[in-house]
Enzyme design. Structure first.
Site, PDB file in Angstrom:
ATOM      1  N   PRO A  23       0.817  -1.215   0.000  1.00 30.35           N
ATOM      2  CA  PRO A  23       0.000   0.000   0.000  1.00 30.35           C
ATOM      3  C   PRO A  23       0.850   1.265   0.000  1.00 30.35           C
ATOM      4  O   PRO A  23       1.844   1.345   0.719  1.00 30.35           O
ATOM      5  CB  PRO A  23      -0.805  -0.114   1.306  1.00 30.35           C
ATOM      6  CG  PRO A  23      -0.092  -1.124   2.142  1.00 30.35           C
ATOM      7  CD  PRO A  23       0.622  -2.031   1.205  1.00 30.35           C
ATOM      8  N   CYS A  25      -0.047   5.412   0.116  1.00 28.59           N
ATOM      9  CA  CYS A  25      -0.980   6.549   0.142  1.00 28.59           C
ATOM     10  C   CYS A  25      -0.665   7.498  -1.004  1.00 28.59           C
ATOM     11  O   CYS A  25       0.498   7.850  -1.213  1.00 28.59           O
ATOM     12  CB  CYS A  25      -0.814   7.337   1.436  1.00 28.59           C
ATOM     13  SG  CYS A  25      -1.507   6.521   2.841  1.00 28.59           S
ATOM     14  N   GLN A 100      -5.668  -1.949   2.044  1.00 25.16           N
ATOM     15  CA  GLN A 100      -5.224  -1.807   3.429  1.00 25.16           C
ATOM     16  C   GLN A 100      -6.230  -0.946   4.187  1.00 25.16           C
ATOM     17  O   GLN A 100      -6.535   0.176   3.768  1.00 25.16           O
ATOM     18  CB  GLN A 100      -3.840  -1.156   3.502  1.00 25.16           C
ATOM     19  CG  GLN A 100      -3.272  -1.193   4.921  1.00 25.16           C
ATOM     20  CD  GLN A 100      -1.951  -0.462   5.055  1.00 25.16           C
ATOM     21  OE1 GLN A 100      -1.825   0.685   4.641  1.00 25.16           O
ATOM     22  NE2 GLN A 100      -0.967  -1.117   5.629  1.00 25.16           N
ATOM     23  N   TYR A 181       0.234   4.159  13.970  1.00 27.58           N
ATOM     24  CA  TYR A 181      -1.189   4.460  13.823  1.00 27.58           C
ATOM     25  C   TYR A 181      -1.962   3.734  14.936  1.00 27.58           C
ATOM     26  O   TYR A 181      -1.360   3.126  15.822  1.00 27.58           O
ATOM     27  CB  TYR A 181      -1.651   4.102  12.404  1.00 27.58           C
ATOM     28  CG  TYR A 181      -0.944   4.962  11.373  1.00 27.58           C
ATOM     29  CD1 TYR A 181      -0.998   6.355  11.468  1.00 27.58           C
ATOM     30  CD2 TYR A 181      -0.198   4.406  10.339  1.00 27.58           C
ATOM     31  CE1 TYR A 181      -0.336   7.167  10.554  1.00 27.58           C
ATOM     32  CE2 TYR A 181       0.476   5.209   9.424  1.00 27.58           C
ATOM     33  CZ  TYR A 181       0.402   6.592   9.536  1.00 27.58           C
ATOM     34  OH  TYR A 181       1.056   7.402   8.648  1.00 27.58           O
ATOM     35  N   ARG A 229      -0.245  -5.495   8.872  1.00 26.81           N
ATOM     36  CA  ARG A 229       1.090  -4.881   8.805  1.00 26.81           C
ATOM     37  C   ARG A 229       1.492  -4.520  10.225  1.00 26.81           C
ATOM     38  O   ARG A 229       0.736  -3.832  10.928  1.00 26.81           O
ATOM     39  CB  ARG A 229       1.117  -3.645   7.913  1.00 26.81           C
ATOM     40  CG  ARG A 229       2.531  -3.043   7.890  1.00 26.81           C
ATOM     41  CD  ARG A 229       2.658  -1.844   6.998  1.00 26.81           C
ATOM     42  NE  ARG A 229       2.821  -2.211   5.608  1.00 26.81           N
ATOM     43  CZ  ARG A 229       3.734  -1.684   4.784  1.00 26.81           C
ATOM     44  NH1 ARG A 229       4.588  -0.779   5.217  1.00 26.81           N
ATOM     45  NH2 ARG A 229       3.792  -2.044   3.528  1.00 26.81           N
ATOM     46  N   ARG A 324       8.698   1.674  -3.586  1.00 21.79           N
ATOM     47  CA  ARG A 324       9.205   2.787  -4.403  1.00 21.79           C
ATOM     48  C   ARG A 324       9.854   2.330  -5.700  1.00 21.79           C
ATOM     49  O   ARG A 324       9.740   3.016  -6.725  1.00 21.79           O
ATOM     50  CB  ARG A 324      10.180   3.634  -3.570  1.00 21.79           C
ATOM     51  CG  ARG A 324       9.456   4.470  -2.537  1.00 21.79           C
ATOM     52  CD  ARG A 324      10.382   5.014  -1.502  1.00 21.79           C
ATOM     53  NE  ARG A 324      11.004   3.949  -0.708  1.00 21.79           N
ATOM     54  CZ  ARG A 324      11.818   4.144   0.307  1.00 21.79           C
ATOM     55  NH1 ARG A 324      12.142   5.373   0.647  1.00 21.79           N
ATOM     56  NH2 ARG A 324      12.327   3.131   0.970  1.00 21.79           N
TER      57      ARG A 324
HETATM   58  C1  LIG Z   1       4.332   7.088  -1.376  1.00 21.22           C
HETATM   59  C2  LIG Z   1       4.291   6.089  -0.258  1.00 21.22           C
HETATM   60  C3  LIG Z   1       3.117   5.903   0.453  1.00 21.22           C
HETATM   61  C4  LIG Z   1       3.052   4.913   1.451  1.00 21.22           C
HETATM   62  N1  LIG Z   1       1.845   4.643   2.052  1.00 21.22           N
HETATM   63  C5  LIG Z   1       1.733   3.573   2.862  1.00 21.22           C
HETATM   64  C6  LIG Z   1       0.464   3.132   3.324  1.00 21.22           C
HETATM   65  O1  LIG Z   1      -0.590   3.633   2.923  1.00 21.22           O
HETATM   66  N2  LIG Z   1       0.442   2.105   4.201  1.00 21.22           N
HETATM   67  C7  LIG Z   1       1.576   1.462   4.618  1.00 21.22           C
HETATM   68  O2  LIG Z   1       1.497   0.543   5.427  1.00 21.22           O
HETATM   69  N3  LIG Z   1       2.787   1.835   4.149  1.00 21.22           N
HETATM   70  C8  LIG Z   1       2.884   2.840   3.270  1.00 21.22           C
HETATM   71  N4  LIG Z   1       4.102   3.159   2.730  1.00 21.22           N
HETATM   72  C9  LIG Z   1       5.268   2.315   3.038  1.00 21.22           C
HETATM   73  C10 LIG Z   1       5.494   1.300   1.912  1.00 21.22           C
HETATM   74  O3  LIG Z   1       4.415   0.382   1.787  1.00 21.22           O
HETATM   75  C11 LIG Z   1       6.808   0.529   2.127  1.00 21.22           C
HETATM   76  O4  LIG Z   1       6.735  -0.227   3.307  1.00 21.22           O
HETATM   77  C12 LIG Z   1       8.000   1.475   2.229  1.00 21.22           C
HETATM   78  O5  LIG Z   1       7.971   2.437   1.181  1.00 21.22           O
HETATM   79  C13 LIG Z   1       9.314   0.709   2.154  1.00 21.22           C
HETATM   80  O6  LIG Z   1       9.396  -0.026   0.966  1.00 21.22           O
HETATM   81  P1  LIG Z   1      10.268   0.486  -0.315  1.00 21.22           P
HETATM   82  O7  LIG Z   1      11.669   0.701   0.165  1.00 21.22           O
HETATM   83  O8  LIG Z   1      10.140  -0.665  -1.291  1.00 21.22           O
HETATM   84  O9  LIG Z   1       9.648   1.742  -0.804  1.00 21.22           O
HETATM   85  C14 LIG Z   1       4.194   4.163   1.767  1.00 21.22           C
HETATM   86  C15 LIG Z   1       5.391   4.400   1.087  1.00 21.22           C
HETATM   87  C16 LIG Z   1       5.443   5.333   0.067  1.00 21.22           C
HETATM   88  C17 LIG Z   1       6.735   5.512  -0.693  1.00 21.22           C
END
Ligand SMILES: Cc1cc2nc3c(=O)[nH]c(=O)nc-3n(C[C@H](O)[C@H](O)[C@H](O)COP(=O)(O)O)c2cc1C
Length: 372
Positions: A23, A25, A100, A181, A229, A324
């Site tokens: 997920p 946001c 989520q 949260y 999560r 990302r």
């Molecule tokens: C733009 C953005 C929005 C995110 N929104 C959420 C979210 O809604 N819920 C959540 O549990 N994690 C959220 N995350 C965390 C990601 O799901 C992920 O755990 C985190 O970016 C690390 O992974 P990565 O290194 O592959 O980006 C968000 C991350 C990014 C970059």
């Protein structure tokens, strides 16, 4: 044979491979409703090759949103809009779809895109709620301590949103119980100083998570999956530890929860984050997976196909969330499959990307048919 591109069963749900778009946001909603952006963005991720895409943290109630620009799933209009959007995306997307469900607790009512920039009631925000009247830091508002009746209401909000997610046709729901949260703050001794049955000992701090898990499992079909999560650690002395989260994972498994996504942090400003190197949270997933027997998804700086393959092949996680890197390269999983020899490929309309039509480029397979 690639392990990353092997199927996985989560309870009654089968994913075609172990790459997940977790997920993220977007802060593009108004009144909790998806914008055209959501359809474009999620549509792209739906043909990324990932076996599962999880829609961003979506508020189970108005005051449970991180910001006024979050998606929500607490009224009929939102349910109808998500139903229509998902059905259009599924015309072309063979992925399984999750959402989520989130309650932001004491970190609610923020400006979108950044925190902490709290929005007070006089500017259209609201006073957030939490386990105890303790602000996250001096930059956050002091939340109202939730009464037992308000805690029951929050559990009911998760249930009602789960029923909505069922009617929409999601394959999976994931509960946000990490990053400070609401549920995460009840779990963490840093945020939770209650003296009633929801505070103090680990079983008490876990009580809200377990009540949500049990109540959701009752209304969610056994043929589909539920995940949580969780924080593997709060990265601060006195916060939740990997041993405690392993106990939580065991209890969630006993409630019929199919997997946990292991993340960390977000409960305290004084947290001491480690260097954010590739795979920095993998060891937490490994510990919790082995200690509890539940399936895990690791997230955090998984950047390369071979890195993801090794995590799954070495049994440190059952699934790999690539956030990302997939935003940056929305065909991350297809490219990983090419590199690792997995059996997935481009949608039909991109036939010009086949080796026959684009000499020199490695052959790709067609994506399986989209779900009905
Ligand atoms: C733009 C953005 C929005 C995110 N929104 C959420 C979210 O809604 N819920 C959540 O549990 N994690 C959220 N995350 C965390 C990601 O799901 C992920 O755990 C985190 O970016 C690390 O992974 P990565 O290194 O592959 O980006 C968000 C991350 C990014 C970059």
């Amino acid at each position: 044979m690639s392990k990353l591109f092997e199927e996985i069963d989560l309870g009654g749900l089968t994913l075609a491979n172990r790459v997940v778009v977790p997920p993220m946001c977007q802060y593009m909603a108004a009144d909790g409703l998806p914008a055209p952006w959501h359809e474009m963005h999620l549509g792209t991720l739906g043909i990324s090759g990932a076996g599962l895409v999880i829609v961003e943290g979506t508020g189970v109630s108005e005051i449970g949103r991180i910001s006024a620009a979050d998606l929500g799933l607490y009224n009929d209009e939102q349910e109808a809009a998500l139903t229509a959007m998902l059905s259009r995306i599924r015309t072309y997307s063979p992925a399984k779809w999750g959402i989520q469900l989130a309650h932001a607790g004491r970190k609610a009512s923020n400006e979108p895109f950044d925190a902490p920039y709290p929005v007070p009631p006089e500017k259209g925000g609201w006073i957030p709620v939490g386990p105890s009247p303790i602000a996250h830091s001096d930059r956050w508002p002091t939340p109202t301590e939730m009464s037992e009746a308000e805690i029951s209401q929050a559990v009911q909000s998760f249930v009602t949103s789960t029923q909505r997610a069922d009617r929409i046709g999601f394959d999976l729901v994931e509960v946000h119980a990490a990053h400070g949260y609401l549920i995460s703050s009840f779990l963490s001794p840093i945020a939770n100083k209650r003296t009633d049955g929801y505070g103090g000992s680990l079983p008490n701090r876990m009580r809200l998570a377990i009540e949500v898990a049990r109540a959701m499992r009752k209304v969610w079909p056994a043929s589909r999956a539920i995940g949580f999560r969780v924080n593997g650690t709060d990265w601060i002395e006195g916060g939740i530890t990997v041993e405690e989260t392993t106990e939580l994972a065991k209890a969630l498994r006993e409630c019929g929860i199919d997997y946990v996504t292991v993340s960390s942090g977000g409960n305290a400003r004084g947290q001491k984050l480690p260097p954010l190197v590739p795979g920095y949270q993998v060891y937490l997933s490994d510990r919790i997976r082995k200690g509890s027997g539940i399936k895990t998804m690791t997230v955090g700086m998984v950047l390369q196909a071979r890195q993801a393959e090794a995590i799954v092949a070495e049994g440190k996680a059952d699934m790999v969330g690539v956030a990302r890197a997939t935003l940056d390269d929305p065909r991350w999983a297809l490219h990983a499959a090419q590199e690792l020899g997995g059996e997935i490929g481009y949608p039909k309309s991109l036939w010009r990307l086949s080796a026959k039509n684009w000499p020199g480029y490695k052959i790709v397979h067609e994506l399986p048919e989209a779900a009905e």
